[in-house]
Design a protein around this motif. Sequence first.
Motif, PDB file in Angstrom:
ATOM      1  N   GLU A 264       0.856  -1.165   0.000  1.00  0.00           N
ATOM      2  CA  GLU A 264       0.000   0.000   0.000  1.00  0.00           C
ATOM      3  C   GLU A 264       0.899   1.224   0.000  1.00  0.00           C
ATOM      4  OE1 GLU A 264      -3.863   2.038   2.127  1.00  0.00           O
ATOM      5  OE2 GLU A 264      -2.970   0.259   3.005  1.00  0.00           O
ATOM      6  N   CYS A 265       0.675   2.117  -0.956  1.00  0.00           N
ATOM      7  CA  CYS A 265       1.553   3.275  -1.039  1.00  0.00           C
ATOM      8  C   CYS A 265       1.033   4.397  -0.149  1.00  0.00           C
ATOM      9  CB  CYS A 265       1.708   3.746  -2.476  1.00  0.00           C
ATOM     10  SG  CYS A 265       0.190   4.172  -3.312  1.00  0.00           S
ATOM     11  N   ILE A 279      -0.679   5.399  -7.085  1.00  0.00           N
ATOM     12  CA  ILE A 279       0.141   4.995  -8.228  1.00  0.00           C
ATOM     13  C   ILE A 279      -0.603   5.436  -9.477  1.00  0.00           C
ATOM     14  CG2 ILE A 279       1.097   3.050  -9.513  1.00  0.00           C
ATOM     15  CD1 ILE A 279       1.348   1.563  -6.854  1.00  0.00           C
ATOM     16  N   ASN A 280       0.002   6.333 -10.233  1.00  0.00           N
ATOM     17  CA  ASN A 280      -0.683   6.932 -11.369  1.00  0.00           C
ATOM     18  C   ASN A 280      -0.138   6.477 -12.722  1.00  0.00           C
ATOM     19  OD1 ASN A 280      -2.044   8.447  -9.413  1.00  0.00           O
ATOM     20  ND2 ASN A 280      -0.530  10.087  -9.502  1.00  0.00           N
ATOM     21  N   TYR A 281       1.065   5.887 -12.741  1.00  0.00           N
ATOM     22  CA  TYR A 281       1.704   5.493 -13.994  1.00  0.00           C
ATOM     23  C   TYR A 281       2.403   4.158 -13.796  1.00  0.00           C
ATOM     24  CZ  TYR A 281       1.132  10.518 -14.506  1.00  0.00           C
ATOM     25  OH  TYR A 281       0.607  11.789 -14.522  1.00  0.00           O
ATOM     26  N   MET A 282       2.383   3.335 -14.851  1.00  0.00           N
ATOM     27  CA  MET A 282       3.060   2.047 -14.827  1.00  0.00           C
ATOM     28  C   MET A 282       3.757   1.821 -16.150  1.00  0.00           C
ATOM     29  SD  MET A 282       0.297  -0.478 -12.937  1.00  0.00           S
ATOM     30  CE  MET A 282      -1.008  -0.122 -14.127  1.00  0.00           C
ATOM     31  N   PHE A 296       3.721   9.121  -3.812  1.00  0.00           N
ATOM     32  CA  PHE A 296       4.035   8.248  -2.684  1.00  0.00           C
ATOM     33  C   PHE A 296       5.478   8.491  -2.254  1.00  0.00           C
ATOM     34  CE2 PHE A 296       4.593   5.643  -6.576  1.00  0.00           C
ATOM     35  CZ  PHE A 296       5.948   5.350  -6.501  1.00  0.00           C
ATOM     36  N   ASP A 297       5.765   8.156  -1.005  1.00  0.00           N
ATOM     37  CA  ASP A 297       7.147   8.157  -0.555  1.00  0.00           C
ATOM     38  C   ASP A 297       7.480   6.950   0.319  1.00  0.00           C
ATOM     39  OD1 ASP A 297       5.918   8.921   1.825  1.00  0.00           O
ATOM     40  OD2 ASP A 297       6.465  11.035   1.582  1.00  0.00           O
ATOM     41  N   LYS A 298       6.537   6.024   0.436  1.00  0.00           N
ATOM     42  CA  LYS A 298       6.829   4.772   1.118  1.00  0.00           C
ATOM     43  C   LYS A 298       5.745   3.751   0.798  1.00  0.00           C
ATOM     44  CE  LYS A 298       6.470   6.897   5.050  1.00  0.00           C
ATOM     45  NZ  LYS A 298       6.414   7.294   6.485  1.00  0.00           N
ATOM     46  N   HIS A 312      10.343   7.168  -3.407  1.00  0.00           N
ATOM     47  CA  HIS A 312       9.790   8.493  -3.619  1.00  0.00           C
ATOM     48  C   HIS A 312       9.403   8.685  -5.089  1.00  0.00           C
ATOM     49  CE1 HIS A 312      12.241   8.715   0.019  1.00  0.00           C
ATOM     50  NE2 HIS A 312      11.446   9.690   0.418  1.00  0.00           N
ATOM     51  N   GLN A 313       8.118   8.646  -5.361  1.00  0.00           N
ATOM     52  CA  GLN A 313       7.527   8.946  -6.671  1.00  0.00           C
ATOM     53  C   GLN A 313       7.781   7.886  -7.737  1.00  0.00           C
ATOM     54  OE1 GLN A 313       8.360  12.902  -8.071  1.00  0.00           O
ATOM     55  NE2 GLN A 313       7.058  13.825  -6.529  1.00  0.00           N
TER      56      GLN A 313
END
Length: 417
Positions: A264-265, A279-282, A296-298, A312-313
């Motif tokens: 979980e971010c 999470i916006n991009y994969m 996110f940062d963790k 981070h990101q």
Amino acid sequence: MRKYLHLFIAGLCFLVIASCGKKDVPEPSDPITPGTDSVVTNPTNNGIVDPAFSKAVTGSAFAACVDDNKNIFVIGSFGPQFETKFMVYKLKPNGEIDPTFDIDKDKTWSDNLPANTNMIALPQGKILISGSFKVNGVSKFLIRLNADGSLDRSYVPTTRITSINKLVKLTGGRIAVLGTNTFANGFGEAHFFSLNESGEYDRNNGFRIQDDHTALFDLIESKSGKIYLAGAFRLTTGTRITNSIARFNPADLAIDESFAQVQECIFSGPGAIDVAGSINYMVEQVDGKIVVGGLFDKFLIPNERDNVTAYHQVARFNPDGLIDVAFKDNNNYTGGLSAMIGTSNDQILVGRNQSLAASQGERYLELLDKNGNISPTFKLGMDGTNIAGIVRQDNNNVIIFGAFGDANNSALYRIKL
């Protein structure tokens, strides 16, 4: 779910008017040296900007897409600074404006665009645009434009759509519609459904998720045929909402249990208070690993004694769904992540919303090697730039668009990879 959408929009919003700076002079390209962090300098373009690409479109671009003939469609507020006008342009492959495409042929529709506007090129020169529109006074969230730029009045879009986060092209010409509390034609297929290659709803294609507490931000079809979804959703019935990534079997969208559903971010907001990230991009790499980008940062990993993994990101998942700790964590970004694509050789091009603080340097466009190391020689220049998005024109060129710190006030550039 409103808080998830707010966080997503907060991570994507960008300044639409960029401050102007000196125009940089291109220099010959330097070889890329993976594994070294970028140094804050006063960089030039280092030859990455294609000088043959036209700078005819000025202002700020919000969305873009490329058709099979490498023509570019771009939407935004264009024109001189503080005198901008909403437009959709069709550009020739070299960036010149195609005068045969003109949305002012039909002035019965208007826009009220959110930050997550999307465009998809369709067959026969048409384009599909998601956003917030008024057509003869009626609200629409999907419109289709004809090849000449006029509104396609034969198109009857899906109804009851409340928010669209992204349009994604699938194999076979289908288009995945990812959203928050979205519904299609009253059938109750919420949040994820498919359109055919003409942008029309296809009830029988099997791509549907029914959950009133879901926000989907990205989708990719892997080389194995599996589907990866990123967003905020329930992994199983009765569980709480998880901000994460999951892998699904394509036939029935059943969760693939071989991909560990444990991450979980989290984003540390003001006052270091942990809130739900996104999470916006994969991007899938050649070896099947998945690089993710977002707010996110963790990551929190349940059932582990040391259950916090800091990234981070940008981070990477192994094919089994666990965080790949071999991927470099770059904790020196500025601005929110606004774009991410993979290259043909597994590099990752990342765009961000740039803070205007001069000391923060060249962080709004970065080229990472396959393991996350920042190239020190890939430098765009132009302080005060905000990247809204990146689209691929071919294997060697991408189009970056947004608002640039350039004396020309250009809205998009072509970058050579």
